[in-house]
Design an enzyme around this catalytic site. Structure first.
Site, short mmCIF file in Angstrom:
data_model
loop_
_atom_site.label_atom_id
_atom_site.label_comp_id
_atom_site.label_asym_id
_atom_site.label_seq_id
_atom_site.Cartn_x
_atom_site.Cartn_y
_atom_site.Cartn_z
N SER A 658 0.81 -1.22 0.00
CA SER A 658 0.00 0.00 0.00
C SER A 658 0.84 1.27 0.00
O SER A 658 0.30 2.36 -0.18
CB SER A 658 -0.94 0.01 1.22
N LYS A 701 -5.92 5.10 8.24
CA LYS A 701 -4.75 5.81 7.72
C LYS A 701 -5.01 7.31 7.62
O LYS A 701 -4.17 8.13 8.00
CB LYS A 701 -4.38 5.24 6.35
#
Length: 822
Positions: A658, A701
């Site tokens: 990611s 996040k």
């Protein structure tokens, strides 16, 4: 131009309380219907309806999705419509004492039979001695004894008469009976007197004594036989009396069991064995009178002989019982297939059929058995013996390891019981996949899988069904009803749990825990219902209880111990976003990613991988960067750079791809020498063509970077770049959404790395033109120029390019040919 930030209404999809047609969940009816598990319910119904062999069920899904409760409820409904199974008893097999016999009785009749036999034994201990000591039996026994005595006296009388006729008489010596001569006066002749008789007389007397002595010896030899015959007659008398007494005692029991030939056969065998071992039984009763009944009847006790006449009712079902549904939460091998217990007697372990105990398969026989797969697999021999029972369709009680030959001897070998059961295994998906791959028997025995989904569509129907289920849970557990806005907040949290605006969680355990905790908070306020504020407080409390590590990390960032910039611009440096999971808590953690480039041989060094901190997925992402760079900028010439990528201040393993978009942006920035905005963080995977791909943990996040920016003060230039395909997964906190609404923070969705680099630099990325170049002032133009400069500098320094295949240097012409073999 940089992409536009997402509007606030795309950052969080709220549930409008007006769409919920109730004021509180108290108005909703109870509902046991599964929500969002149509596929699993169809598989469960199919498996339970299939009568063919091997159609047992494996219910797979993550813990908390309601597998067990749904399975139990469905099986209970099926079992209610099925007849009750037979009872099973173990009895002594008089022909094979080491192999107890299994008897099947109609349900509800096993325990009464066992109780009747126990009462029969108790009555027998009284009735038999009384019958044998009766006056009639005593007279008959006395008559037999008198008959023996008369016969003996008659035989001795004949011998005595013959002796008298020959002037002899019987005398009793210490060694037994003997013949002696008589004198004229009728007295026994002594030795001297006998020698004074004439020789002819002495010889005649000797001949007569020898002949009569032989007759006497024959008589003495016959007498033990006569006594044995008398004893046999006495025993036959006692057997006849005992048999008549037992027949009388069993008369009612035999009438009750007249429809069960196996039971009648066993009762006849019991009668025969008692009659054959009458003396042993009576002696044990006499010795057992001096001991407590519990001790006397134990194996090895005086009444141990009576234990073989008992009935061990292994499985009993009351009248009216339906098919059983058994849930075994401790599936060891003995708990599954049964066990044989032992009692200690003078240092030895003794066992008999009365110590056979049933297992879960016995209790579930004729119905359903529910087991947790990981528990079965965790106990030695449990899985093997379960499979063996299902394949053989019989339950064989053996000590653990007996089937594998680990135990050389076996004290008892109980007769196997036929098995007719449907087994449901509950487990995680990974267990199902591993068993399917590595255990051929599993595929034969568990042919149906019920796949429980962890999420469902966020449709109006499912929303209302979920609300009804919440109300049902509240009533069953005595919780306060939920208000309409509280239900709406729970539904929103359900979408957050699965990271999808269009989905809802089916993990009812999480929602039920949230309800319980909110109910507790409402109780502290003496509120009649659970409101939205209580749900919010419970959610915050759940986070706060496990928030210590996240707070410490944020403190270190705010204090400057961990370097994360939220303003300014830097070349080759970008804020990546990672996610950490500790137990049940999940939170985002910003991480500085830096890149440095120099002249080299086309190497892209992943420092994390070099020091064994990078996982395979992360390494894959870095290798994709190398492929992207070569395909876009080095189609005709080799790459003449060496670049290194690293997660700064990383002290643990890095896994996942990611961060590959962030790493690529740092690499392009370092090559183009264009600074990247530090007020932006970026997450997303990337493919070889530069398309940005979705990642997980997007909400955590974003919130992790937002918390850092908010602590330092939101400037309006800060935000997060995410893959455009992750936009539907956003269910952000209210403070993040509010900041975006006010323009103090932004979420930028990108589809390509070019959009990401434009957002980070404010410069156009630049598209390839017809001549193969890029527009002036674009980032890609700067990257291409830097790579060309490195290539020229390398040729100026060495006059040649490296040949990695041969390990020598190539000249300029050779280099051109190697770059374009055609």
């Amino acid at each position: 131009m940089p992409v536009s930030p997402l509007p606030p209404d795309r950052l969080y999809v709220a549930c409008d309380p007006a769409d919920l047609p109730f004021a509180t969940t108290a108005e909703l009816p109870d509902s046991d219907a599964p929500v969002g598990q149509d596929r699993a319910v169809a598989a469960l119904t199919f498996a339970m309806g299939m009568a063919a062999e091997g159609y047992n069920l494996f219910a797979l899904g993550i813990q908390g999705t309601g597998k067990e409760s749904l399975v139990r409820r469905h099986l209970a409904e099926l079992a209610a419509a099925m007849p009750g199974p037979d009872d099973w008893c173990y009895v002594h097999d008089f022909a094979q004492p080491h192999r107890p016999r299994a008897l099947s009785l109609p349900h509800g009749r096993g325990r009464p039979f066992a109780q009747a036999m126990a009462a029969l034994i108790e009555d027998m201990t009284v009735a038999l001695p009384r019958a044998l000591d009766s006056e009639a039996v005593a007279h008959r026994r006395q008559a037999l004894e008198q008959e023996l005595k008369a016969r003996q006296e008659a035989a001795f009388g004949d011998v005595q008469k013959a002796a008298t006729e020959h002037h002899l008489t019987l005398v009793r010596l210490s060694s037994g009976l003997a013949l002696a001569p008589l004198g004229e006066d009728g007295e026994v002749l002594a030795g001297d007197a006998f020698q004074k008789l004439p020789e002819a007389r002495r010889e005649a007397l000797k001949r007569d004594m020898a002949r009569l002595q032989e007759q006497l010896d024959h008589l003495l030899r016959q007498m033990p036989r006569w006594e044995r015959d008398t004893r046999r007659k006495v025993r036959a008398l006692e057997r006849q009396v005992a048999a008549e007494a037992l027949d009388h005692l069993m008369e009612d029991l035999k009438a009750e069991m007249a429809d069960l030939p196996q039971v009648l056969e066993h009762l006849d065998a019991v009668t025969a064995d008692i009659v054959d071992n009458l003396r042993e039984v009576l002696r044990g009763e006499a010795e057992g009178e001096a001991l407590p009944a519990a001790l006397a009847s134990q194996p090895g006790g005086p009444l141990a002989a009576l234990r073989r006449y008992r009935v061990n009712c292994l499985v009993h079902h009351a009248d009216g019982d339906t098919a059983p549904v058994v849930v075994e939460d401790h599936p060891t091998q003995p708990n599954l297939v049964g066990r044989l217990e032992h009692l200690q007697h003078f240092g030895a372990l003794i066992a008999d059929f009365n110590l056979i105990k049933p297992g879960a398969l016995h209790r579930a026989n004729g119905g359903f058995l529910v087991l947790e797969a990981h528990k079965v697999l965790a106990h030695p021999f449990a899985w093997q013996d379960l499979k063996r029972a299902l394949k053989a369709r019989e339950i064989r009680i053996e000590p653990p390891g007996q089937a594998s030959g680990l135990l050389p001897t076996l004290s008892l070998d109980p007769q196997a019981i036929p098995l007719r059961v449907k087994v449901v295994l509950l487990g995680e998906p990974m267990i199902f996949y591993l068993l399917s791959e590595h255990d051929p028997d599993f595929r034969e025995l568990f042919k149906v899988a019920a796949d429980f989904d962890y999420r469902m569509a966020r449709s109006p129907a499912n929303t209302r069904a979920l609300a009804g289920l919440l109300g049902t849970i509240a009533r069953r557990e005595g919780l306060k009803p939920l208000s309409r806005d509280a239900v709406a907040r729970v539904i929103e949290h359900g979408a957050r749990l699965v990271e999808d605006q269009g989905k809802l969680t089916t993990h009812m355990a999480s929602l039920a825990d949230l309800m319980r905790e909110a109910d507790h908070l409402a109780g502290l306020e003496n509120a009649a219902t659970v409101g939205q504020a209580h749900i919010e407080a419970a959610l915050k409390a759940q986070i706060a209880r496990l928030d210590r590590v996240r707070e410490h990390i944020q403190e270190e960032i705010e204090e400057g111990t961990v370097l994360i910039a939220t303003s300014g611009a830097e070349v080759g440096q970008v804020n990546g976003l990672t996610v950490m999971q500790l137990g049940t808590t999940l939170f985002g953690r910003p991480a500085r990613i830096s890149c440095r480039v120099r002249m080299g041989r086309g190497e892209l060094i992943d420092i994390e991988r070099e020091v064994d901190l990078g996982g395979p997925l992360h390494s894959k992402g870095v290798m994709i960067l190398s492929a992207f760079l070569a395909a876009r900028f080095a189609e005709d010439t080799p790459l003449s750079l060496s670049a290194s990528l690293v997660f700064e201040q990383s002290h643990g393993p890095i896994e996942g791809d990611s961060a590959s978009t962030a790493e690529l942006c740092a690499l392009l920035s370092a090559l183009a020498e264009v600074p990247l905005a530090q007020g932006l963080a970026i997450t997303g995977a990337v493919d070889q063509t530069g398309r940005v791909q979705a990642i997980g943990g997007v909400n955590e996040k974003i919130e992790g970077f937002f918390d850092i920016c908010a602590a330092r003060g939101l400037s309006g230039d800060q935000g997060v770049i995410i893959p455009a395909s992750n936009a539907r997964h956003l269910m952000l906190r209210a403070d993040v959404v509010e900041a975006c609404r006010d323009g103090r923070f932004a979420i930028h969705p990108v589809e390509t790395v070019d959009q990401a680099i434009e957002t980070l630099t404010g410069l156009p990325a630049g598209e390839r033109q017809d001549d193969g170049g890029y527009p002036a002032g674009s980032v890609n133009r700067k990257v291409a120029a830097r790579l060309a400069a490195l290539h020229r500098r390398q040729r100026q320094l060495y006059g040649e390019a490296p040949d990695p295949a041969r390990g020598r240097r190539l000249g300029p012409r050779e280099e051109d040919k190697a770059a374009d073999p055609g």
